[in-house]
Design a protein around this motif. Structure first.
Motif: not given
Length: 346
Positions: A58-59, A116-121, A125-129
Motif C-alpha cells: 500500500q505504498s 507473498l507470505p501474507v495474502k493481499i486483502d 487494500n487502498t491501492e486495490v480499491l
C-alpha cells in the motif's frame, strides 16, 4: 508549409526526421529486434514486480516507481501511428506487443501475489480499491493522456518521461490488480480493474489516432491499404470507446448514488448516537446495503430506534448493519475486555 493544425499541436511542420524518430520509438520500425524486444520485456517484467510490491505494501511511492519504467505506452502509440500510416505489419506487431505485455503483467502479478507470505486483502487494500471501480472521469483522464502520449512522440521539445508519468498510472497498476484479484478469487475486483484498463486502452488509442490524423502524417508515407480499410479501423476504435463508456457511465452513477446515500445514512447515524458515548467513524453503502462503523464505551444500543430513523428519512436501502470497532482495556491484572460487535439488519 505547416497546416493550422500542425501549428496548433506541434508548433511547426512535422518533418520526416521527427516521423522516423517516432516510428522507431514506438516499434512501428524496429532496427534491432533482439535489443528492442528484450528491453521491452525487461521493463515490463520489472514494472509489474515493482507495481505488485507497491500495491501489496500500500505504498503509492513504490507504485509510482513502477509507472516510470512501464513500457506499454510505446507500442500503444505505435498502433495509432501504424494505422494512420497504413502500415498493416506494424499494426499487428504493436498490437501483439501490447497484449503480450498485458498478459505478462497479469501473470507476473499473480505469481508475486502467490509468493507473498501474507495474502493481499483485496477488500481493504487502498491501492486495490482505488482501481476496481472505474468511473467516467477515468475515461476523460485517459483521453487527455492519449493526447499527451501522441504529442510526446511527435514533438522534440516534450520529454518522453512525461508520457510515462501521465500514462503508466492507468495501465500497469490496474493490470497488477487484475492478477492479484484473480489469485484472491475476487472476480468482481478483477473485472473492475480490467474494465479500467480497457477504458484507458481504447481512449488512449482513439485520442492519439485523432492527433496523428489531424497532423496528416499519412502524406509522408504511401497508403498501403487505401482509405476505406483505415476508415473501418477508425470506426472500430470509436466503437470501442463508446462501448467502454457505457459501463463507466453506469459505474459512475452508482458511485454517485452510493455517495449520496452514505451521507444521508451518516447524518441519521450521527443523530442516533447523539448524547451517548458512541461516535460514528465511517459509513459505507455498497449494493444498497449500508454499513455504519461506530466506537465507544456504552454497552447497549437501541437498534429499533436507528431503523425507525432510517425509515423516517426515506432512504432506499436493502439492508443496514452496525459494526462496533473493538476497543480493548488492559488492567493491572492483565485482564482485558472488548465490546462485542452488534449487527442491525433492516
Amino acid at each position: 508549409m505547416a497546416t493550422p493544425m500542425e501549428w496548433l499541436l506541434v508548433g511547426s511542420h512535422v518533418s520526416l526526421d521527427q516521423l522516423d524518430a517516432a516510428k522507431e520509438s514506438t516499434y512501428v520500425d524496429v532496427s534491432s529486434h533482439t535489443k528492442s524486444y528484450s528491453a521491452y520485456a525487461w521493463r515490463l517484467a520489472l514494472s509489474a514486480v515493482i507495481a505488485t510490491g507497491g500495491i501489496a505494501s500500500q505504498s503509492p511511492a513504490v507504485v509510482i516507481g513502477a509507472m516510470l519504467i512501464a513500457p506499454l505506452m510505446s507500442p500503444m502509440v505505435g498502433t495509432q501511428l501504424a494505422i494512420v500510416l497504413g502500415n498493416k505489419r506494424a499494426v499487428w506487431r504493436t498490437i501483439l506487443m501490447t497484449w503480450l505485455g498485458v498478459i505478462g503483467a497479469i501473470a507476473i502479478s499473480l505469481v508475486i501475489a502467490a509468493m507473498l507470505p501474507v495474502k493481499i486483502d483485496t477488500t481493504t487494500n487502498t491501492e486495490v480499491l482505488a482501481r476496481v471501480s472505474p468511473r467516467l472521469v477515468d475515461l476523460i483522464v485517459a483521453l487527455a493522456s492519449g493526447l499527451m502520449g501522441a504529442l510526446a512522440e511527435i514533438r522534440e521539445d516534450i520529454p518522453d518521461t512525461i508520457t510515462g508519468v501521465a500514462i503508466a498510472a492507468s495501465l500497469v497498476p490496474p493490470l497488477c490488480v487484475v492478477g492479484i484479484s484473480l489469485y484472491a478469487q475476487d472476480w468482481r475486483s478483477a473485472a473492475g480493474s480490467m474494465l479500467l484498463f480497457l477504458a484507458n486502452y481504447c481512449a488512449i488509442e482513439f485520442m492519439g489516432m485523432l492527433v496523428f490524423i489531424a497532423l496528416h502524417l499519412d502524406k509522408h508515407f504511401p497508403q498501403q491499404k487505401g482509405l476505406g480499410t483505415r476508415k473501418w479501423r477508425y470506426i472500430f476504435v470509436i466503437a470501442c470507446v463508446a462501448v467502454v463508456a457505457m459501463p463507466l457511465t453506469f459505474t459512475s452513477l452508482n458511485i454517485a448514488q452510493s455517495s449520496i446515500k452514505s451521507g444521508q445514512v451518516k447524518e441519521v447515524a450521527t443523530q442516533w448516537v447523539q448524547n451517548t458515548n458512541w461516535s460514528v467513524q465511517e459509513v459505507k453503502v455498497q449494493d444498497d446495503v449500508a454499513t455504519v462503523y461506530i466506537d465507544g464505551a456504552d454497552t447497549t444500543l437501541d437498534d429499533s430506534k436507528f431503523l425507525a430513523m432510517l425509515n423516517d428519512a426515506h432512504i432506499s436501502l436493502k439492508g443496514a448493519k452496525v459494526v462496533i470497532i473493538p476497543e480493548f482495556s488492559i488492567g493491572p491484572s492483565g485482564q482485558y475486555a472488548n465490546p462485542s460487535p452488534a449487527t442491525t439488519q433492516q
